[in-house]
Design a protein around this motif. Structure first.
Motif, PDB file in Angstrom:
ATOM      1  N   ILE A   4      95.616-128.097  29.818  1.00 27.85           N
ATOM      2  CA  ILE A   4      94.315-127.506  30.139  1.00 27.85           C
ATOM      3  C   ILE A   4      93.335-127.849  29.028  1.00 27.85           C
ATOM      4  N   ALA A   5      92.146-128.283  29.410  1.00 28.17           N
ATOM      5  CA  ALA A   5      91.097-128.596  28.441  1.00 28.17           C
ATOM      6  C   ALA A   5      90.693-127.318  27.718  1.00 28.17           C
ATOM      7  N   PRO A   6      90.320-127.404  26.435  1.00 30.28           N
ATOM      8  CA  PRO A   6      89.964-126.210  25.667  1.00 30.28           C
ATOM      9  C   PRO A   6      88.869-125.361  26.314  1.00 30.28           C
ATOM     10  N   VAL A   7      87.834-125.995  26.827  1.00 28.89           N
ATOM     11  CA  VAL A   7      86.746-125.228  27.446  1.00 28.89           C
ATOM     12  C   VAL A   7      87.248-124.533  28.710  1.00 28.89           C
ATOM     13  N   GLY A  98      83.675-123.220  20.672  1.00 29.95           N
ATOM     14  CA  GLY A  98      84.772-123.816  19.905  1.00 29.95           C
ATOM     15  C   GLY A  98      85.325-122.867  18.857  1.00 29.95           C
ATOM     16  N   GLN A  99      84.445-122.180  18.155  1.00 30.12           N
ATOM     17  CA  GLN A  99      84.865-121.248  17.115  1.00 30.12           C
ATOM     18  C   GLN A  99      85.669-120.092  17.711  1.00 30.12           C
ATOM     19  N   ALA A 103      89.491-118.801  17.250  1.00 23.90           N
ATOM     20  CA  ALA A 103      89.849-117.418  16.902  1.00 23.90           C
ATOM     21  C   ALA A 103      90.996-116.911  17.766  1.00 23.90           C
ATOM     22  N   GLY A 104      91.061-117.362  19.011  1.00 27.16           N
ATOM     23  CA  GLY A 104      92.119-116.930  19.912  1.00 27.16           C
ATOM     24  C   GLY A 104      93.498-117.442  19.529  1.00 27.16           C
ATOM     25  N   PRO A 114      92.717-112.628  24.707  1.00 34.09           N
ATOM     26  CA  PRO A 114      91.383-112.386  25.295  1.00 34.09           C
ATOM     27  C   PRO A 114      90.515-111.453  24.447  1.00 34.09           C
ATOM     28  N   MET A 115      91.138-110.467  23.805  1.00 34.36           N
ATOM     29  CA  MET A 115      90.386-109.542  22.965  1.00 34.36           C
ATOM     30  C   MET A 115      89.816-110.280  21.754  1.00 34.36           C
ATOM     31  N   LEU A 116      90.624-111.142  21.152  1.00 29.81           N
ATOM     32  CA  LEU A 116      90.161-111.898  19.992  1.00 29.81           C
ATOM     33  C   LEU A 116      89.021-112.833  20.360  1.00 29.81           C
ATOM     34  N   VAL A 117      89.153-113.505  21.490  1.00 26.83           N
ATOM     35  CA  VAL A 117      88.106-114.430  21.933  1.00 26.83           C
ATOM     36  C   VAL A 117      86.829-113.663  22.258  1.00 26.83           C
ATOM     37  N   SER A 118      86.947-112.586  23.028  1.00 30.44           N
ATOM     38  CA  SER A 118      85.759-111.801  23.391  1.00 30.44           C
ATOM     39  C   SER A 118      85.107-111.180  22.167  1.00 30.44           C
TER      40      SER A 118
END
Length: 141
Positions: A4-7, A98-99, A103-104, A114-118
Motif C-alpha cells: 500500500i502506498a504511504p498516502v 508525511g510527518q 508518527a504512526g 490511528p490515534m497517533l496519526v490523528s
C-alpha cells in the motif's frame, strides 16, 4: 500482492477513524478509556482543528488578494501573494501528511496507530493555523 502506498495508508487510517466517528457519536472524549474511543476522540480533535484551519485559510486568501490588489496598483510585477500562499499551503499539506504517517510508525499496525496519526494531524494543523493567523495581523504587531 502490491504494498500500500504511504498516502493510501494514511487515508485508510483517517477514513477508519471517520467510520468510528459515524458509528459512535456518543463518546465522551473527556472520559475516553478504550483505544477505539481514544482513536475517535483524536480524530474529532483533528477534524475540529482542520475546520478552523480552513476558515483561517479562506481569510488569509482574502487578505492576500487585497495585498495583491494594493501591490498591483503600484507595480504589477509585485503581485503574487495569493500564488505564494497556495504554493506554501500545498507544500505544507505534503509535509503534514508525511510527518504524521511517520508518527504512526511508533505503533505501526497496532490499534494505537490511528490515534497517533490523528494527534499529529491535529497538532500540526493547529500550528499551521497559528502561522496563517499571523498573515492576518497588521504589519508591525
Amino acid at each position: 500482492m502490491r504494498p500500500i502506498a504511504p498516502v493510501t495508508a494514511l487515508l485508510l487510517i483517517v477514513s477508519t477513524a471517520s467510520a468510528f466517528a459515524q458509528e459512535q457519536p456518543e463518546v465522551n472524549c473527556q472520559e475516553a478509556v478504550t483505544q477505539m474511543d481514544l482513536n475517535l476522540c483524536a480524530h474529532r480533535d483533528f477534524e475540529a482543528a482542520d475546520m478552523e484551519l480552513n476558515s483561517i485559510y479562506r481569510q488569509a486568501i482574502a487578505a492576500m488578494q487585497a495585498t495583491d490588489k494594493e501591490l498591483g496598483d503600484i507595480n504589477a510585477a509585485h503581485v503574487g501573494a495569493v500564488g505564494a500562499l497556495k504554493k506554501a499551503q500545498r507544500a505544507w499539506i505534503g509535509y503534514r501528511d508525511g510527518q504524521c504517517e511517520l508518527a504512526g510508525f511508533e505503533a505501526r499496525g497496532g490499534s494505537m496507530e490511528p490515534m497517533l496519526v490523528s494527534g499529529c494531524l491535529a497538532d500540526l494543523t493547529r500550528k499551521r493555523t497559528a502561522e496563517l493567523k499571523e498573515l492576518l495581523e497588521p504589519a508591525g504587531n
